[in-house]
Design a protein around this motif. Sequence first.
Motif, PDB file in Angstrom:
ATOM      1  N   MET A  24       0.740  -0.987  -1.269  1.00  0.00           N
ATOM      2  CA  MET A  24       1.416  -2.055  -1.989  1.00  0.00           C
ATOM      3  C   MET A  24       2.223  -1.467  -3.141  1.00  0.00           C
ATOM      4  O   MET A  24       1.737  -0.610  -3.874  1.00  0.00           O
ATOM      5  N   THR A  25       3.448  -1.893  -3.284  1.00  0.00           N
ATOM      6  CA  THR A  25       4.330  -1.381  -4.328  1.00  0.00           C
ATOM      7  C   THR A  25       3.821  -1.776  -5.712  1.00  0.00           C
ATOM      8  O   THR A  25       3.470  -2.932  -5.957  1.00  0.00           O
ATOM      9  N   LYS A  26       3.788  -0.797  -6.603  1.00  0.00           N
ATOM     10  CA  LYS A  26       3.382  -1.038  -7.980  1.00  0.00           C
ATOM     11  C   LYS A  26       4.561  -0.774  -8.913  1.00  0.00           C
ATOM     12  O   LYS A  26       5.420   0.061  -8.638  1.00  0.00           O
ATOM     13  N   THR A  27       4.559  -1.493 -10.032  1.00  0.00           N
ATOM     14  CA  THR A  27       5.540  -1.231 -11.074  1.00  0.00           C
ATOM     15  C   THR A  27       4.912  -0.261 -12.067  1.00  0.00           C
ATOM     16  O   THR A  27       3.855  -0.541 -12.636  1.00  0.00           O
TER      17      THR A  27
ATOM     18  N   GLN B 101      -2.246   7.221  -7.037  1.00  0.00           N
ATOM     19  CA  GLN B 101      -2.208   6.810  -5.643  1.00  0.00           C
ATOM     20  C   GLN B 101      -3.627   6.549  -5.115  1.00  0.00           C
ATOM     21  O   GLN B 101      -3.876   5.579  -4.379  1.00  0.00           O
TER      22      GLN B 101
ATOM     23  N   PHE C  60      -4.977   3.189  -5.983  1.00  0.00           N
ATOM     24  CA  PHE C  60      -4.458   2.076  -5.178  1.00  0.00           C
ATOM     25  C   PHE C  60      -5.371   1.821  -3.989  1.00  0.00           C
ATOM     26  O   PHE C  60      -5.560   0.681  -3.550  1.00  0.00           O
ATOM     27  N   ARG C  61      -5.917   2.929  -3.458  1.00  0.00           N
ATOM     28  CA  ARG C  61      -6.717   2.811  -2.227  1.00  0.00           C
ATOM     29  C   ARG C  61      -8.155   2.404  -2.498  1.00  0.00           C
ATOM     30  O   ARG C  61      -8.860   1.969  -1.604  1.00  0.00           O
TER      31      ARG C  61
ATOM     32  N   GLN D 203       6.004   7.560  -3.167  1.00  0.00           N
ATOM     33  CA  GLN D 203       4.935   6.701  -2.644  1.00  0.00           C
ATOM     34  C   GLN D 203       5.413   5.265  -2.410  1.00  0.00           C
ATOM     35  O   GLN D 203       4.684   4.461  -1.845  1.00  0.00           O
TER      36      GLN D 203
ATOM     37  N   ASN E 198       6.734   3.242  -5.032  1.00  0.00           N
ATOM     38  CA  ASN E 198       6.584   2.416  -6.228  1.00  0.00           C
ATOM     39  C   ASN E 198       7.909   2.225  -6.966  1.00  0.00           C
ATOM     40  O   ASN E 198       8.851   2.996  -6.799  1.00  0.00           O
TER      41      ASN E 198
ATOM     42  N   ASP F 275       2.271  -2.465 -13.832  1.00  0.00           N
ATOM     43  CA  ASP F 275       0.941  -2.401 -13.219  1.00  0.00           C
ATOM     44  C   ASP F 275       0.205  -1.136 -13.647  1.00  0.00           C
ATOM     45  O   ASP F 275      -1.028  -1.122 -13.730  1.00  0.00           O
TER      46      ASP F 275
END
Length: 488
Positions: free
Chosen positions: A1-4, A483, A486-487, A24, A26, A268
Amino acid sequence: MTKTIAIIGSGFSSLAASCYLAKQGNKVTIYEKNSTIGGRARQFKKDGFTFDMGPSWYWMPDVFERFFQDFGKKSADYYELIKLNPAYRVYFGINDFISIYDNLEDIKTAFEEIEKGSGKKLETFINQAKSNYDIAIKDLVYRPGVSPLELITKETALKLNQFFGNVSADIRKKFKNEKLIQILEFPVLFLGAKPSKTPSFYNFMNYADFGLGTWHPKTGMFDVIRGLEKLALELGVAIKTNSPIQKIHVEDKTAAGIVINNEIIKADIVLSGADYHHTESLLNNEHRVYSEKYWESRTFAPSSLLFFVGFNKKIENISHHALFFDTDFNQHAIDIYDNPKWPDEPLFYANFPSKTDKTAAPEGMESGFFLIPLAPGIEDNNTLRENYFEKIITRFEQLTQQKIRNNIIFKESFCKNDFVADYNAYKGNAYGMANTLLQTAFLRPKLKSKKVRNLYFTGQLTVPGPGVPPALISGKLAAELIQKSFRS
């Protein structure tokens, strides 16, 4: 999922991290307080002269190549490298200097001329240094400093004693001539500590020096910054200058953005490549991991007094890089680390980029960069700066047997107060926190905040340590931790 993701600062580690995070997928924005990017690696131009303001030694070219390979690129896609020969000279007195050439055989010959039998000893020493380099730079430094177990491998187990000895003692067991000893002790100064306080394992810096050589990007170290910027922009990173951060915005113990011009910019993830101590000052007390007492107890690498000088003629009897070790090496180290004060007779470094890069100065002229290492946190004023310029320029003229003082067109200085003002550097340090035994790997300030979720750090005060190649690696490590989060 894209993060800011909001990144604070635009030095090597921030630019490197931005590339990995953008790759990645983002949305990444870099916010830089100054008007130009690069952090300590900014560029200064005046009257047709060009200077790198910070790093000027391009060592460990393999680390740079490994960085660009991560993006299917090579350094040559972004800048051209020139191998320097001689790599540098070390001056000990009038007509008394040693040239360090671009290959080990010639260096061995130079050693042998000074101390019989030292050539063979040097070869053995560099072979061991290469072994350590292969372990450290190809493996250990790419670990995030989360656990002491990261340092325990089959290879490091065989070298355990090297973590408890020190570089200076090891060198002095093998070599007797004080000039050769000082040349071999010099590379670990890049790690920010006295050779007698630097673990023996770090002799891999000698392989970086004698084994891999000293290089120069065609028009200076800022070529590398431009290359990183170009790659970052190709990957979709946005870069905003003149954007000083007032505060890191925290909601429910989670970093939720940054504050610029009293405006909250949502994010984020917040990653800071700025000075670690300063970054924590952007948080409320309850969100800070490291106390003032902690920072005060750390061993910091030196600050520096820098001079950027334009000369109206070519300078003779000098190489691109030159070290002036004509005064007491050990006393200067004491004045930095043990009894912090302005040194009475400082060692100094001089760099003449126009010897290699004809664009660094107008035709027939020379650009000169002079550096005196200093204790961080000491007094800094214009009178002291002028006094010390007089000290080193007088010695420079004597040692290189020429008059240059009357050929100065301009001179600009940069010292502790400027490191604080421009980079928010703790105590005006220039190189970060020293790599001593108790400040290595997992014992350094962490890449990830323990008190604020989604807040990360990169750069010379965290893992793996000071220097440009470690800064690139630090950016990668921080991006990988992000990264991973995120997972999880």
